[in-house]
Design an enzyme around this catalytic site. Structure first.
Site, mmCIF file in Angstrom:
data_model
loop_
_atom_site.group_PDB
_atom_site.id
_atom_site.type_symbol
_atom_site.label_atom_id
_atom_site.label_comp_id
_atom_site.label_asym_id
_atom_site.label_seq_id
_atom_site.Cartn_x
_atom_site.Cartn_y
_atom_site.Cartn_z
ATOM 1 C CG ASP A 92 -11.645 -6.407 4.810
ATOM 2 O OD1 ASP A 92 -11.714 -7.076 4.127
ATOM 3 O OD2 ASP A 92 -11.912 -5.094 4.522
ATOM 4 C CB SER A 93 -12.055 -10.754 8.719
ATOM 5 O OG SER A 93 -12.744 -9.713 9.600
ATOM 6 N N GLY A 95 -15.709 -8.416 8.701
ATOM 7 C CA GLY A 95 -16.194 -8.003 9.875
ATOM 8 C C GLY A 95 -16.728 -6.667 9.878
ATOM 9 C CG PHE A 96 -15.576 -1.957 8.725
ATOM 10 C CD1 PHE A 96 -15.602 -1.116 9.913
ATOM 11 C CD2 PHE A 96 -15.840 -1.104 7.631
ATOM 12 C CE1 PHE A 96 -15.879 0.139 9.891
ATOM 13 C CE2 PHE A 96 -16.173 -0.022 7.366
ATOM 14 C CZ PHE A 96 -16.084 0.876 8.855
ATOM 15 N N GLY A 217 -12.146 -0.959 15.687
ATOM 16 C CA GLY A 217 -13.381 -0.494 16.194
ATOM 17 C C GLY A 217 -13.115 1.111 16.417
ATOM 18 C CG ASP A 267 -6.763 0.080 5.842
ATOM 19 O OD1 ASP A 267 -7.900 0.189 5.386
ATOM 20 O OD2 ASP A 267 -6.462 -0.251 7.212
ATOM 21 C CB CYS A 310 4.660 15.756 -5.195
ATOM 22 S SG CYS A 310 4.285 14.033 -5.600
ATOM 23 C CB CYS A 312 3.399 11.703 -8.083
ATOM 24 S SG CYS A 312 2.238 13.211 -8.370
ATOM 25 C CB CYS A 315 3.644 16.699 -8.856
ATOM 26 S SG CYS A 315 2.350 16.768 -7.545
#
EC number: 2.4.2.29
Length: 383
Positions: A92-93, A95-96, A217, A267, A310, A312, A315
């Site tokens: 990400d940039s 900004g958030f 946003g 994400d 599942c 994984c 599990c």
């Protein structure tokens, strides 16, 4: 970067199946990107991230710039080598993160001045600087520097904010070209909850020209109904030949609803954060809307696996009783096993979505998904 659209689901849905070809590999879409804020997905070794099926992870420009700093990461040849991850990375940039600083920041046409949350030092971040940082990180997908419009915002406030983001977007493209970067650059649609402003933002970004487009946003405090409204009137207007990315969202049902409206990439910190808090996403459990809260006393002696469907490591090897024990003792292993499961749940969800689209069974998948969670299928109001 190249985006190949393989198939669009039949029926009224806009669900799409595609592949994003990037410098460090391919991303099968729809895709969920685990969040690795500081160059690590919390509690996960790189081999664990690969084992759960992730094609791409997300890194945080803001935090990696402040610590350890791009000078150190540069010495290793970029973020991939620094963290020993050889698949794609989106950053990400910043900004958030700047938005989340609130009163600690000052926004001008040139950029944002703020106090570092680490040591209080005065720091300046501009569109050009954001591009330079992400170039040093060698991110496969670079995000434009934008102003994340707060919620709520008046029409005038949202318009002023998106127009600033558009000007910054042009500066990002110019700097990206000046750096000679071969990585992809995505623009970010702003405009708060206003349909006309979202369309203005998208049209402005299309004039500038980006490799992909993100919806920003959202997930900033608005009711879910308003978030869905934004997707209803903007997602299908985004270019069909470019990846569509919904930033920071969200719950499993949010991903399904995003895919129904034509979104390709997602994400969110939810699967990892919820794992550390003892909230596990499971395939069934209609009584609890697909969530096991392992701290509940009913799991103290439960011999069954967390999610019988599942595959994984968690599990396949541990009982709910053992996970309950680890959680109560605040053992690190408990958080790690929970994270492995939650992230695998998200990756399995996306794989099942991709398979359903390919097999022309996406509507059936949606019905089954909500039925297992004891929920009704939300209306689809595409505009």
């Amino acid at each position: 970067m190249q985006f190949v659209l393989h198939k669009t689901a039949s029926g009224v849905t806009r669900a799409r199946r595609g592949t994003v070809h990037l410098n460090h590999g391919d991303v099968q879409t729809p895709a969920f990107m685990p969040v690795g804020t500081y160059g690590t997905v919390k509690g996960m070794l790189p081999r664990d991230i690969e084992a759960i099926g992730a094609d791409i992870i997300l890194g945080n420009t803001f935090h990696l710039w402040l610590r350890p700093g791009t000078d150190i990461i540069d010495k290793f040849g970029g973020l991939h080598k620094f963290m020993h991850w050889d698949k794609p990375i989106l950053t990400d940039s910043g900004g958030f993160q700047v938005f989340s600083l609130g009163a600690m920041r000052k926004i001008t046409e040139e950029g944002v001045t703020f106090k570092s949350p680490i040591d209080g030092a005065k720091v300046f971040l501009s569109p050009e600087k954001s591009m330079q940082i992400q170039y040093s990180l060698n991110s496969d997908i670079v995000m434009q520097f934008d102003e994340c419009t707060p919620y709520p915002a008046t029409h005038d406030e949202a318009k002023k904010s998106l127009e600033l983001s558009l000007r910054w977007g042009q500066r990002c493209v110019d700097e990206h070209k000046n750096l000679g970067s071969t990585n992809a650059l995505f623009g970010i649609i702003q405009g708060s909850m206003y349909a006309d402003l979202r369309k203005q933002s998208l049209e402005g970004l299309l004039e500038i020209g980006f490799d992909g487009y993100a919806i920003g946003g959202l997930s900033v405090g608005e009711p879910k109904e308003e978030m869905i409204d934004v997707l209803d009137y903007i997602a299908d207007d985004m270019p069909a030949d470019k990846p569509r990315y919904l930033m920071g969202v969200g719950k499993p049902e949010d991903l399904v609803e995003g895919v129904r409206r034509g979104v390709d990439m997602f994400d969110c910190v939810m699967p990892t954060r919820n794992a550390r808090n003892g909230h596990y996403f499971v395939t069934g459990d209609a009584d609890n809307a697909g969530v096991v809260r392992i701290r509940n006393s009913q799991y103290r002696t439960d011999e069954g696996p967390l999610d019988p469907e599942c595959d994984c490591y968690t599990c396949q090897n541990f009982s709910r009783a053992y996970l309950s024990h680890l959680n109560k003792c605040k053992e690190m292993l408990g958080a790690q096993l929970a994270t492995i499961h939650n992230l695998r749940y998200y990756q399995r969800l996306m794989q099942n979505i991709r398979d359903a689209i390919e097999q022309d069974k996406f509507d059936e998948f949606v019905n089954e998904f909500y039925s297992k969670r004891g929920q009704t299928v939300p209306e689809l109001n595409l505009r």
